[in-house]
Design a protein around this motif. Structure first.
Motif, PDB file in Angstrom:
ATOM      1  N   MET A 180      -3.062   9.395 -11.179  1.00 53.22           N
ATOM      2  CA  MET A 180      -3.501   9.302  -9.826  1.00 53.22           C
ATOM      3  C   MET A 180      -3.098  11.117  -9.181  1.00 53.22           C
ATOM      4  O   MET A 180      -2.140  11.227  -9.204  1.00 53.22           O
ATOM      5  N   ALA A 217      -6.135   5.035   1.702  1.00 52.20           N
ATOM      6  CA  ALA A 217      -5.945   4.024   1.217  1.00 52.20           C
ATOM      7  C   ALA A 217      -4.661   3.897   0.960  1.00 52.20           C
ATOM      8  O   ALA A 217      -4.365   2.201   0.821  1.00 52.20           O
ATOM      9  N   GLN A 244       0.929  -1.409   0.153  1.00 52.16           N
ATOM     10  CA  GLN A 244      -0.374   0.357  -0.028  1.00 52.16           C
ATOM     11  C   GLN A 244       0.924   1.267   0.041  1.00 52.16           C
ATOM     12  O   GLN A 244       0.364   2.848   0.011  1.00 52.16           O
ATOM     13  N   LYS A 253     -13.859   7.631  -3.770  1.00 49.90           N
ATOM     14  CA  LYS A 253     -12.990   7.686  -4.574  1.00 49.90           C
ATOM     15  C   LYS A 253     -11.321   6.703  -3.639  1.00 49.90           C
ATOM     16  O   LYS A 253     -11.941   6.985  -2.584  1.00 49.90           O
ATOM     17  N   PRO A 254     -10.725   6.074  -4.016  1.00 52.20           N
ATOM     18  CA  PRO A 254      -9.764   5.922  -2.790  1.00 52.20           C
ATOM     19  C   PRO A 254      -8.539   7.086  -2.512  1.00 52.20           C
ATOM     20  O   PRO A 254      -8.632   7.914  -3.451  1.00 52.20           O
ATOM     21  N   ASP A 289      -8.940   8.463 -11.035  1.00 47.12           N
ATOM     22  CA  ASP A 289      -9.161   7.416 -10.181  1.00 47.12           C
ATOM     23  C   ASP A 289      -8.702   7.321  -8.841  1.00 47.12           C
ATOM     24  O   ASP A 289      -9.187   6.530  -8.257  1.00 47.12           O
ATOM     25  N   LEU A 290      -7.598   7.633  -8.931  1.00 46.36           N
ATOM     26  CA  LEU A 290      -6.965   7.697  -7.442  1.00 46.36           C
ATOM     27  C   LEU A 290      -6.980   9.152  -6.740  1.00 46.36           C
ATOM     28  O   LEU A 290      -6.398  10.459  -7.646  1.00 46.36           O
ATOM     29  N   GLY A 341      -5.520   8.103  -1.058  1.00 49.31           N
ATOM     30  CA  GLY A 341      -4.473   8.347  -1.181  1.00 49.31           C
ATOM     31  C   GLY A 341      -3.777   9.517   0.430  1.00 49.31           C
ATOM     32  O   GLY A 341      -4.600  10.551   0.413  1.00 49.31           O
ATOM     33  N   MET A 390      -6.135  12.253  -3.415  1.00 46.42           N
ATOM     34  CA  MET A 390      -4.834  12.335  -2.469  1.00 46.42           C
ATOM     35  C   MET A 390      -4.811  13.740  -1.628  1.00 46.42           C
ATOM     36  O   MET A 390      -5.181  14.462  -2.159  1.00 46.42           O
ATOM     37  N   THR A 423     -13.387  11.031   1.035  1.00 48.87           N
ATOM     38  CA  THR A 423     -13.322   9.850   0.605  1.00 48.87           C
ATOM     39  C   THR A 423     -15.309   9.723   0.526  1.00 48.87           C
ATOM     40  O   THR A 423     -16.035   9.040  -0.536  1.00 48.87           O
TER      41      THR A 423
END
Ligand code: PBG
Length: 326
Positions: free
Chosen positions: A191, A309, A33, A267-268, A244-245, A270, A247, A262
């Motif tokens: 990302m 995530a 991860q 979505k995930p 897609d990701l 980070g 942060m 979130t």
């Protein structure tokens, strides 16, 4: 050390054994991860230390291949490439060094690693801003977006697995998604540095990437740290544009925003433990004021507990040896 007479309602009872603590630990995660940043500097003869970043150094390509090989052996799968070109320009952004670097890394490692490319202009421009500027030093959005698109497409053409726009310009995620799709790179994920604050904690990075702004600061395009609504809206917008990701960045100082983003985006999300956050731990340890590895793992658990995530950290390569799950 045990409490001798735990009360019926004792909270210590469940903390007394590592097996009990492990049984109910809510933040379990492992090296898979994590994302390890890598700086590849054109025309560099030998690795150069970056103050505060420990074993993350400015590297010539050959040394970067060695470092990635070691990291991959330890289980690191995700790398975030910061390409630092030798020639800085203000109008055309050269992608030759970037493409060569990506192709060489992917030839060496293939599908063993997932290679993300930081997409921004600050390492490419003489003024060090994340955008191209017009004659009055205002952001030239159209030219900036088309340069970001070119970097993203050149990266994917060269074999990059994913792209990570960090510039904070309006509409860059939509623009990059369309450019990638137009070039047939439908499968390449984005990302996005979707909630990125104007922060004092990027200091060591700017040394590493030679990307400090020559004048002014980044407050015209990065998020004001007081702006909770703006911070959430920025990620919501990126999600809507096709990221897609997502942060948050800096990760530690944005931990409160991970759960709301979130929830709002599904979505995930980070967390990027940025250079200044990492260096703070590193320098404390150097002064023997904390134990580096346990402080580092503590911060990762906090980010995870906050809902991250995945974690981007200069210490990713240590994750494998620090007793996290695999
Ligand atoms: C480029 C970029 C920065 C970071 C990641 N991508 C610097 C900045 O925006 O000033 C910071 C990373 C770190 O401090 O570890 N725009």
């Amino acid at each position: 050390m045990r409490a001798t007479t735990p009360a019926p309602w004792s909270l210590l009872r469940m903390r007394q054994s590592p097996h009990l603590r492990d049984l109910v630990a809510e933040t379990t995660f492992g090296v898979k991860q994590f994302v390890q940043p890598v700086f590849v500097v054109e025309d560099l003869r030998a690795p150069e230390d970056v103050p505060g970043l420990g074993d993350t150094r400015r590297l010539p390509l050959a040394s970067a291949l060695d470092a990635i090989a070691d990291d991959a052996d330890r289980g690191v799968r995700h790398f975030l490439l910061f390409n630092v070109p030798a020639d800085k320009q203000d109008d055309e952004v050269g992608t030759e060094h970037l493409a060569r670097t990506i192709a060489t890394i992917k030839q060496a490692f293939g599908a063993r690693i997932f290679l993300w490319i930081d997409v921004c202009l600050c390492a490419y421009t003489t003024h060090g801003h994340c955008a191209l500027l017009d004659a009055r030093s205002a952001i030239d959005l159209d030219r900036t977006l088309s340069s970001l698109d070119r970097i993203a497409v050149a990266s994917a053409d060269a074999g990059a697995d994913g792209v990570a726009p960090s510039d904070m310009m309006d509409g860059r995620t939509r623009s990059i998604r369309a450019a990638l799709d137009g070039a047939g790179h439908h499968a390449v994920p984005i990302m996005s540095y979707s909630t990125k604050f104007a922060s004092s904690f990027y200091g060591p990075f700017r040394d590493a990437a030679a990307s400090a702004p020559a004048f002014g600061d980044r407050r015209h395009y990065q998020i004001d740290v007081r702006g909770r609504r703006d911070a959430i809206a920025a990620s919501v917008r990126c999600a809507g544009e096709g990221a897609d990701l997502l942060m948050v960045k800096p990760g530690m100082t944005s931990a409160d925003l991970i759960a709301p983003i979130t929830r709002a985006t599904k979505k995930p999300v980070g967390a990027y433990q940025v250079s200044g956050e990492y260096a703070a731990l590193f320098l404390l340890a150097e002064r023997k004021l904390v134990d580096f590895d346990s402080a580092l793992v503590e911060t990762w658990h906090v980010l995870r507990r906050a809902g991250a995530a995945f974690i981007i950290s200069y210490g990713a390569r240590r994750a494998a040896s620090l007793g996290l799950a695999s």
